[in-house]
Each structure stands twice: as C-alpha cells, then as structure tokens.
Motif scaffolding. Structure first.
Motif, PDB file in Angstrom:
ATOM      1  N   ILE A   1      -4.073  -0.042 -11.935  1.00 57.48           N
ATOM      2  CA  ILE A   1      -3.047  -0.652 -11.082  1.00 57.48           C
ATOM      3  C   ILE A   1      -3.218  -2.167 -11.047  1.00 57.48           C
ATOM      4  O   ILE A   1      -2.247  -2.924 -11.149  1.00 57.48           O
ATOM      5  CB  ILE A   1      -3.114  -0.043  -9.670  1.00 57.48           C
ATOM      6  CG1 ILE A   1      -2.634   1.411  -9.695  1.00 57.48           C
ATOM      7  CG2 ILE A   1      -2.294  -0.868  -8.678  1.00 57.48           C
ATOM      8  CD1 ILE A   1      -2.809   2.137  -8.387  1.00 57.48           C
ATOM      9  N   LYS A   2      -4.457  -2.609 -10.944  1.00 52.24           N
ATOM     10  CA  LYS A   2      -4.727  -4.044 -10.881  1.00 52.24           C
ATOM     11  C   LYS A   2      -4.398  -4.749 -12.192  1.00 52.24           C
ATOM     12  O   LYS A   2      -3.926  -5.888 -12.190  1.00 52.24           O
ATOM     13  CB  LYS A   2      -6.193  -4.267 -10.494  1.00 52.24           C
ATOM     14  CG  LYS A   2      -6.564  -5.726 -10.294  1.00 52.24           C
ATOM     15  CD  LYS A   2      -7.978  -5.849  -9.730  1.00 52.24           C
ATOM     16  CE  LYS A   2      -9.007  -5.347 -10.725  1.00 52.24           C
ATOM     17  NZ  LYS A   2     -10.408  -5.609 -10.258  1.00 52.24           N
TER      18      LYS A   2
ATOM     19  N   GLU B   1       0.040   1.605 -18.760  1.00 49.34           N
ATOM     20  CA  GLU B   1      -0.842   2.357 -17.869  1.00 49.34           C
ATOM     21  C   GLU B   1      -1.793   3.235 -18.679  1.00 49.34           C
ATOM     22  O   GLU B   1      -3.001   3.300 -18.400  1.00 49.34           O
ATOM     23  CB  GLU B   1      -0.007   3.212 -16.910  1.00 49.34           C
ATOM     24  CG  GLU B   1       0.882   2.406 -15.968  1.00 49.34           C
ATOM     25  CD  GLU B   1       1.667   3.298 -15.029  1.00 49.34           C
ATOM     26  OE1 GLU B   1       1.542   4.531 -15.143  1.00 49.34           O
ATOM     27  OE2 GLU B   1       2.404   2.760 -14.183  1.00 49.34           O
TER      28      GLU B   1
ATOM     29  N   THR C   1     -10.518   2.740 -14.189  1.00 49.86           N
ATOM     30  CA  THR C   1     -10.206   3.688 -13.126  1.00 49.86           C
ATOM     31  C   THR C   1      -8.743   3.513 -12.719  1.00 49.86           C
ATOM     32  O   THR C   1      -8.051   2.601 -13.195  1.00 49.86           O
ATOM     33  CB  THR C   1     -11.105   3.450 -11.908  1.00 49.86           C
ATOM     34  OG1 THR C   1     -10.835   2.139 -11.380  1.00 49.86           O
ATOM     35  CG2 THR C   1     -12.573   3.544 -12.288  1.00 49.86           C
ATOM     36  N   LYS C   2      -8.268   4.381 -11.835  1.00 48.93           N
ATOM     37  CA  LYS C   2      -6.860   4.291 -11.443  1.00 48.93           C
ATOM     38  C   LYS C   2      -6.573   2.969 -10.740  1.00 48.93           C
ATOM     39  O   LYS C   2      -5.528   2.349 -10.966  1.00 48.93           O
ATOM     40  CB  LYS C   2      -6.484   5.463 -10.538  1.00 48.93           C
ATOM     41  CG  LYS C   2      -4.977   5.646 -10.402  1.00 48.93           C
ATOM     42  CD  LYS C   2      -4.625   7.038  -9.943  1.00 48.93           C
ATOM     43  CE  LYS C   2      -3.132   7.275 -10.060  1.00 48.93           C
ATOM     44  NZ  LYS C   2      -2.725   8.646  -9.747  1.00 48.93           N
ATOM     45  N   TRP C   3      -7.496   2.539  -9.869  1.00 50.66           N
ATOM     46  CA  TRP C   3      -7.279   1.267  -9.186  1.00 50.66           C
ATOM     47  C   TRP C   3      -7.329   0.107 -10.174  1.00 50.66           C
ATOM     48  O   TRP C   3      -6.522  -0.816 -10.085  1.00 50.66           O
ATOM     49  CB  TRP C   3      -8.324   1.058  -8.098  1.00 50.66           C
ATOM     50  CG  TRP C   3      -8.462  -0.380  -7.685  1.00 50.66           C
ATOM     51  CD1 TRP C   3      -9.559  -1.163  -7.764  1.00 50.66           C
ATOM     52  CD2 TRP C   3      -7.430  -1.215  -7.138  1.00 50.66           C
ATOM     53  NE1 TRP C   3      -9.302  -2.424  -7.313  1.00 50.66           N
ATOM     54  CE2 TRP C   3      -7.992  -2.493  -6.924  1.00 50.66           C
ATOM     55  CE3 TRP C   3      -6.087  -1.021  -6.829  1.00 50.66           C
ATOM     56  CZ2 TRP C   3      -7.263  -3.558  -6.398  1.00 50.66           C
ATOM     57  CZ3 TRP C   3      -5.357  -2.078  -6.307  1.00 50.66           C
ATOM     58  CH2 TRP C   3      -5.951  -3.328  -6.098  1.00 50.66           C
ATOM     59  N   GLU C   4      -8.248   0.181 -11.138  1.00 45.12           N
ATOM     60  CA  GLU C   4      -8.315  -0.878 -12.150  1.00 45.12           C
ATOM     61  C   GLU C   4      -7.052  -0.901 -13.003  1.00 45.12           C
ATOM     62  O   GLU C   4      -6.565  -1.967 -13.391  1.00 45.12           O
ATOM     63  CB  GLU C   4      -9.553  -0.674 -13.017  1.00 45.12           C
ATOM     64  CG  GLU C   4     -10.856  -0.963 -12.285  1.00 45.12           C
ATOM     65  CD  GLU C   4     -12.078  -0.592 -13.105  1.00 45.12           C
ATOM     66  OE1 GLU C   4     -13.169  -1.145 -12.840  1.00 45.12           O
ATOM     67  OE2 GLU C   4     -11.940   0.252 -14.021  1.00 45.12           O
TER      68      GLU C   4
ATOM     69  N   HIS D   1       2.145   6.094  -7.287  1.00 44.95           N
ATOM     70  CA  HIS D   1       1.024   6.418  -8.175  1.00 44.95           C
ATOM     71  C   HIS D   1       0.005   7.411  -7.592  1.00 44.95           C
ATOM     72  O   HIS D   1      -0.863   7.873  -8.345  1.00 44.95           O
ATOM     73  CB  HIS D   1       0.274   5.138  -8.563  1.00 44.95           C
ATOM     74  CG  HIS D   1       1.010   4.302  -9.553  1.00 44.95           C
ATOM     75  ND1 HIS D   1       2.003   3.424  -9.181  1.00 44.95           N
ATOM     76  CD2 HIS D   1       0.909   4.201 -10.910  1.00 44.95           C
ATOM     77  CE1 HIS D   1       2.469   2.809 -10.259  1.00 44.95           C
ATOM     78  NE2 HIS D   1       1.833   3.263 -11.307  1.00 44.95           N
ATOM     79  N   TYR D   2       0.089   7.730  -6.324  1.00 44.13           N
ATOM     80  CA  TYR D   2      -0.942   8.596  -5.755  1.00 44.13           C
ATOM     81  C   TYR D   2      -0.376   9.882  -5.159  1.00 44.13           C
ATOM     82  O   TYR D   2      -0.984  10.940  -5.291  1.00 44.13           O
ATOM     83  CB  TYR D   2      -1.725   7.839  -4.667  1.00 44.13           C
ATOM     84  CG  TYR D   2      -2.690   6.808  -5.205  1.00 44.13           C
ATOM     85  CD1 TYR D   2      -3.969   7.175  -5.617  1.00 44.13           C
ATOM     86  CD2 TYR D   2      -2.321   5.477  -5.310  1.00 44.13           C
ATOM     87  CE1 TYR D   2      -4.856   6.233  -6.125  1.00 44.13           C
ATOM     88  CE2 TYR D   2      -3.195   4.528  -5.808  1.00 44.13           C
ATOM     89  CZ  TYR D   2      -4.462   4.908  -6.217  1.00 44.13           C
ATOM     90  OH  TYR D   2      -5.344   3.976  -6.715  1.00 44.13           O
TER      91      TYR D   2
ATOM     92  N   GLY E   1       0.821  -1.217   0.000  1.00 43.15           N
ATOM     93  CA  GLY E   1       0.000   0.000   0.000  1.00 43.15           C
ATOM     94  C   GLY E   1       0.851   1.261   0.000  1.00 43.15           C
ATOM     95  O   GLY E   1       0.573   2.214  -0.752  1.00 43.15           O
TER      96      GLY E   1
ATOM     97  N   LEU F   1       2.533   1.674  -3.466  1.00 43.27           N
ATOM     98  CA  LEU F   1       1.595   2.166  -4.485  1.00 43.27           C
ATOM     99  C   LEU F   1       1.267   3.637  -4.262  1.00 43.27           C
ATOM    100  O   LEU F   1       1.129   4.407  -5.223  1.00 43.27           O
ATOM    101  CB  LEU F   1       0.325   1.322  -4.465  1.00 43.27           C
ATOM    102  CG  LEU F   1       0.438  -0.092  -5.026  1.00 43.27           C
ATOM    103  CD1 LEU F   1      -0.846  -0.867  -4.791  1.00 43.27           C
ATOM    104  CD2 LEU F   1       0.770  -0.056  -6.520  1.00 43.27           C
TER     105      LEU F   1
END
Length: 325
Positions: free
Chosen positions: A225-226, A211, A220-223, A109-110, A102, A105
């Motif tokens: 990343i996944k 990316e 989405t951003k989480w998608e 990325h955040y 966490g 990431l």
C-alpha cells in the motif's frame, strides 16, 4: 445511390459527426462553468458595492451595530470571521483526513467483499445527510455528551494553551461545549464521507500489476500500500481533501446551531464566545440586517469567503498537478 452518398452515410462519417457533437457539448459545458463562476463573482461584487463605494459613515455605523462597537471598519469586522472560518475548517480537515484514509484503505484492500460493499453504501449515505441534521445531532446529543471529554482536556492539557478552558470559566459554564472544539468534531464527521468516498474510488483504481509486483518482491500488504497504492492515489487524496475543506469552509447551519459566537483571534478551543465563521455570521445577521446598508456588508463578507474558497481550490489544483507529474 451514388458512391458519394454511400460514403456520406458510412460508419466512419457518422462517427466523425458524433465526435464533433460531443466535443461541442463538452466545450459548452466547460464554458458554462466559467460563466457561472463569473456570474457569482459579479453578483457578489455588485451587491457589495455600497460597502465599497457607498456612504462610509453609514457602513461604519452598521458594522458597529453588528459587533457591539468592537469593530469600526470592514476589515476589523471580517478579519476575525476569516480567522474563525479557517481555524474551524482546518482543524476539521486534520481530524477527518487520517480517519477517512484509513476507512478508504480498509474498504478497498482489507474488508471482505460483502462488508466492503455495505460500508461503501453507508459512507455514501452519510455524505447525503443534510447539514441541518448534523447540526441537530451536534446541538442535542454531542454538546452534553462531549462535555466530560473537554473537562478532561481542560484539566490535564491546559499547559498546551489551545486547551486552556478553566472549568470555573463563565464562558464555559454558561455555554457548555458550544466551542470551536465541538464544532470541529461535527464538521469532521460531515466531511469524512466525502474524503472517504473519493479516496476509496481512487485506491480501487490502482493498477493490479503494480500491487502484484510489490507483493512478488516480498512486500507485506502495508508495504504494498505504501509503495503502490498511496503514490498512485496522491493526487486523488489531495482533491478529496479539498472537496471536504470546501464544504467545511462554507458550512452554515451546523456551525450556527452549535457554536457560541465571538469576534476574536483566539485559538483556545475550549472557550465559548471566541470565534465565528463567515457563513454562520451571514445566516445569523441577515434576517435583521438593513437591506440598503446591512445586507451589502454581509454580502461583502461573502465575497471574501468566495475569494478564500477560490484560492484554496487554486492551490489544491497546483498541488494535484505536481503530484500527478
């Protein structure tokens, strides 16, 4: 100057020579690692040989003196130590792994660039702190501070068995919080910067086109990343976790300064005097061990730890190769 002399001094010839020199140095470095590994193994084996081929009656007497007559041979002695080492290390890895990913990431990325840079410096600084400092922090600050938390766990989660730690239990009252649970938290804090630092670097190397492609398809951003970041960094995450696990397996001072030792196979994390690790046991017993008999027994336990660490890294390498494929 002849044409042959000019060809010998040409950039192509010089570059080829540089390649040969670099290749030779790289090969030598790789062989040096293997030689060092073999040297460590042979040192442990030779030093522990009195335990294997020496006077077994004397070895038994030494082991009984180390354990207060609770163990009568080497495997009875080292078995609980192996169990305690694996238990403490595995639990610390479980705690640190998800937090580390966490943080990595968030940094990659955040977080805004300035905040990410500052956090990166802090993470790298935490990785450089000596283990004795973590031991002092754990023994002087965390042990008394975390006692109410473990009391809550003991009160409401006794039914899980692993948190069965009666508040009236003398083993808890005499050594408050000097248990596997507290040591696990300290080790998790110790290995967290290692896993975070390596994972962060891997995540930041994710190809930008992957990316952007995920974002362009409406993710989405989480998608994103996944779908792009985590699959790309899978092998790196495994390697980072094994680096952290390796430090936890061999940690000595923090465990020695916090944990109340015991030689059982208990998984009751809130009870003191249940478990001990191999490295901490060697450090505790070595100063008073007989050089001719006691030290080989302790080095024998160190040899077992060496084999465990080697096997863990071997399995991790296979997992990494599979993930890369």
């Amino acid at each position: 100057m002849s044409s042959q002399d000019k060809a010998a001094d040409s950039p192509a010839s010089t570059g080829k020579t540089g390649d040969v020199v670099f290749k030779t140095i790289a090969y030598a470095a790789g062989i040096l690692i293997l030689v060092a590994l073999a040297a460590v193994f042979l040192f442990l084996l030779f030093q522990a040989w009195p335990l294997i081929g020496g006077d077994q009656a004397a070895n038994t007497a030494t082991i009984e003196s180390f354990t207060g007559n609770r163990a009568h041979n080497f495997w009875q002695y080292v078995g609980p130590l192996v169990f305690g080492t694996v238990l403490v290390s595995a639990l610390s890895l479980i705690i640190a792994f998800f937090i580390s990913i966490g943080i990595a990431l968030f940094i990659s990325h955040y977080a805004p660039k300035k905040l990410a840079t500052a956090l990166s410096y802090v993470v790298d600084l935490l990785a450089a702190i000596p283990s004795v400092i973590y031991g002092l922090w754990g023994g002087l600050i965390l042990v008394p501070a975390i006692q109410p938390v473990w009391n809550w766990f003991a009160k409401y989660l006794r039914w899980t068995y692993i948190f069965d730690g009666s508040l009236n239990d003398p083993s808890v009252a005499d050594s408050p919080s000097r248990t596997v649970a507290t040591v696990t938290v300290v080790l998790a804090v110790m290995i967290l910067p290692i896993i975070t630092s390596v994972s962060r670097d891997i995540f930041m190397q994710t190809p930008r086109l992957q990316e952007e492609a995920a974002i362009g398809l409406g993710a989405t951003k989480w998608e994103m990343i996944k779908l792009a970041v985590l699959p790309f960094g899978k092998s790196g995450i495994v390697s980072a976790s094994m680096l952290g696990l390796g430090r936890a397996l061999g940690e000595t001072m923090a465990v020695l300064m916090i944990l109340s030792p015991g030689l059982t196979y208990s998984i009751k994390l809130l009870r003191a005097s249940q478990n001990q690790t191999i490295a901490a046991n060697i450090a505790a017993q070595y100063p008073e061990a007989d050089p001719n008999i006691g030290v080989p027994v302790l080095i024998g336990t160190g040899l077992v730890l060496f084999v465990i660490t080697f096997l863990v890294n071997f399995v991790a390498r296979k997992i990494t190769e599979k993930a890369s494929a």
